[in-house]
Design an enzyme around this catalytic site. Structure first.
Site, PDB file in Angstrom:
ATOM      1  N   GLY A   1      66.738  65.108   6.240  1.00  0.00           N
ATOM      2  CA  GLY A   1      68.147  65.150   6.611  1.00  0.00           C
ATOM      3  C   GLY A   1      68.690  66.541   6.433  1.00  0.00           C
TER       4      GLY A   1
ATOM      5  N   GLY B   1      68.351  67.816   2.805  1.00  0.00           N
ATOM      6  CA  GLY B   1      67.058  67.995   2.155  1.00  0.00           C
ATOM      7  C   GLY B   1      66.002  67.040   2.669  1.00  0.00           C
TER       8      GLY B   1
ATOM      9  CE  LYS C   1      69.431  64.461  -0.362  1.00  0.00           C
ATOM     10  NZ  LYS C   1      70.796  63.864  -0.264  1.00  0.00           N
TER      11      LYS C   1
ATOM     12  CG  ASP D   1      77.976  61.554   5.188  1.00  0.00           C
ATOM     13  OD1 ASP D   1      78.345  61.339   6.360  1.00  0.00           O
ATOM     14  OD2 ASP D   1      76.934  62.163   4.901  1.00  0.00           O
TER      15      ASP D   1
END
Length: 394
Positions: free
Chosen positions: A203, A206, A222, A318
């Site tokens: 994404g 990262g 991540k 988000d």
């Protein structure tokens, strides 16, 4: 719902309790029968007559409340009822004769302990009250118990005052130990991911790698891209929030690494990836209707927790399909809190901030004014509900 209104219950009862399958109504099991568990729910007053309308009841648990009055006779008329628990209340009078008969015949399991005003055999007068002898006994016992409780309360207050500082210190140490337990070195991260050899997602913020902890648990690691100032701030915000919020429908956070050069977040591994991947899958059986309902319900429950269950409230900012992860049972877990904001107090109606998020999921009002509210998350969630992959030649 009539029972909920009668007792002013603070229960999470919305939608259909049987759709999707095993949809969680707080205190109610849905199967071929009904099993309400309203124990320890601060119920006051008499046993509601609305219960008589629940003809499929098999088990009724009203224990550990403050119910008074007599045990109602309508309980004998519920055809499927095989277990009743009314213990630890303040009920009074004799038990209905028909219930006693069912208990003797083994047709009914009945618990009535710790209701001191319930009349036992030979203790009730014709009007249903206890005898003078029984009342005197109750008064004596009450006086003895009151005296003992007073002594215990005085001792407890003295002990509490002496240990308050010690308890606060221990609580601080426990908190620090919890935080330290979630901190990993970069060498540990390299080891758990086998030197980042398996990518399971990418994404803008990262890359996500597959890994194993020493105890065998599968994890998603991540690796945050870049070390620019804004990215560092988002990382710090996400770590701070993840260490505070815990809910069934939020991505389970295990720990992090921040050694000044590398920023890494470590989550529990989600076997079915994210919702966007499933919605983009061209196979007809990628997600059936029941799974879609469960995922939508789970994501909505997670958002409701952030907005109403956290103090102060948290705005995700988000909400999108790729930030809704799916575990092996297709349960929804909201993830990626890097852009989240906390509402300072209940009197604040919005936060003014630089517009951030994902195009297509952004609330138009937020886009134009920079004022973000919980409604901005609800808008993004609505887009998720309406999301569909592009059709060929369209």
């Amino acid at each position: 719902m009539a029972i909920k209104e009668y007792y002013q219950l603070k229960k999470y009862w919305v939608a259909d309790p049987c759709l999707p399958q095993n949809s969680p109504w707080d205190g109610l099991t849905c199967d071929n029968s009904s099993t309400p568990d309203l124990s320890n729910s601060r119920l006051d007053g008499i046993i509601s007559g609305h219960i008589s309308k629940l003809t499929a009841l098999t088990t009724l648990n009203l224990s550990r409340n403050n119910l008074n009055g007599q045990v109602p006779a309508f309980l004998q008329d519920l055809p499927s009822l095989i277990k009743i628990d009314l213990s630890n209340n303040n009920l009074s009078g004799p038990l209905p004769a028909s219930l006693k008969e069912k208990m003797k015949d083994g047709q009914l399991m009945f618990s009535i302990e710790n209701n001191p005003r319930i009349c036992q055999e030979g203790q009730c007068s014709q009007d249903g009250k206890t005898t003078h002898k029984s009342r005197r006994t109750v008064i004596v016992i009450s006086l003895v118990i009151s005296t003992l409780l007073t002594v215990l309360i005085v001792v407890a207050v003295i002990v509490t005052i002496k240990r308050r500082k010690q308890d606060n210190h221990q609580q601080y140490q426990t908190t620090m130990e919890y935080k330290k337990s979630g901190i990993f070195t970069y060498s540990e991260v390299v080891a758990m991911t086998n030197d980042f050899d398996k990518v399971i997602g990418k994404g803008g913020s990262g890359t996500v790698y597959y890994g194993h902890l020493k105890d065998g648990r599968e994890v998603a690691v991540k690796k945050v891209a870049g070390l620019v100032e804004e990215g560092t701030k988002e990382f710090q915000v996400e770590v701070h929030l993840l260490m505070q919020v815990h809910h069934k429908h939020l991505a389970p956070f295990i720990g992090y690494c921040d050694d000044g050069k590398q920023m890494v977040l470590i989550y529990e591994y989600m076997a079915n990836g994210n919702l966007r991947q499933r919605l983009s899958d061209e196979r007809a059986d990628a997600l059936n209707w029941q799974q879609r309902l469960r995922i939508a319900f789970g994501a909505a429950t997670g958002l409701e927790y952030l907005h109403s269950g956290c103090t102060p409230a948290i705005i995700h900012r988000d909400v999108k399909s790729s930030n809704i992860l799916l575990n092996a049972n297709f349960e929804a877990k909201i993830a990626d809190f890097g852009l989240s904001k906390s509402v300072i107090s209940s009197s604040v109606t919005h936060i003014t901030t630089a517009v951030a998020g994902t195009a297509g999921y952004l609330d138009p009002e937020y886009w134009c004014t920079g004022k973000v509210t919980e409604k901005s998350d609800v808008y993004g969630f609505g887009v998720v509900l309406l999301w569909r992959r592009k059709c060929p030649n369209s």
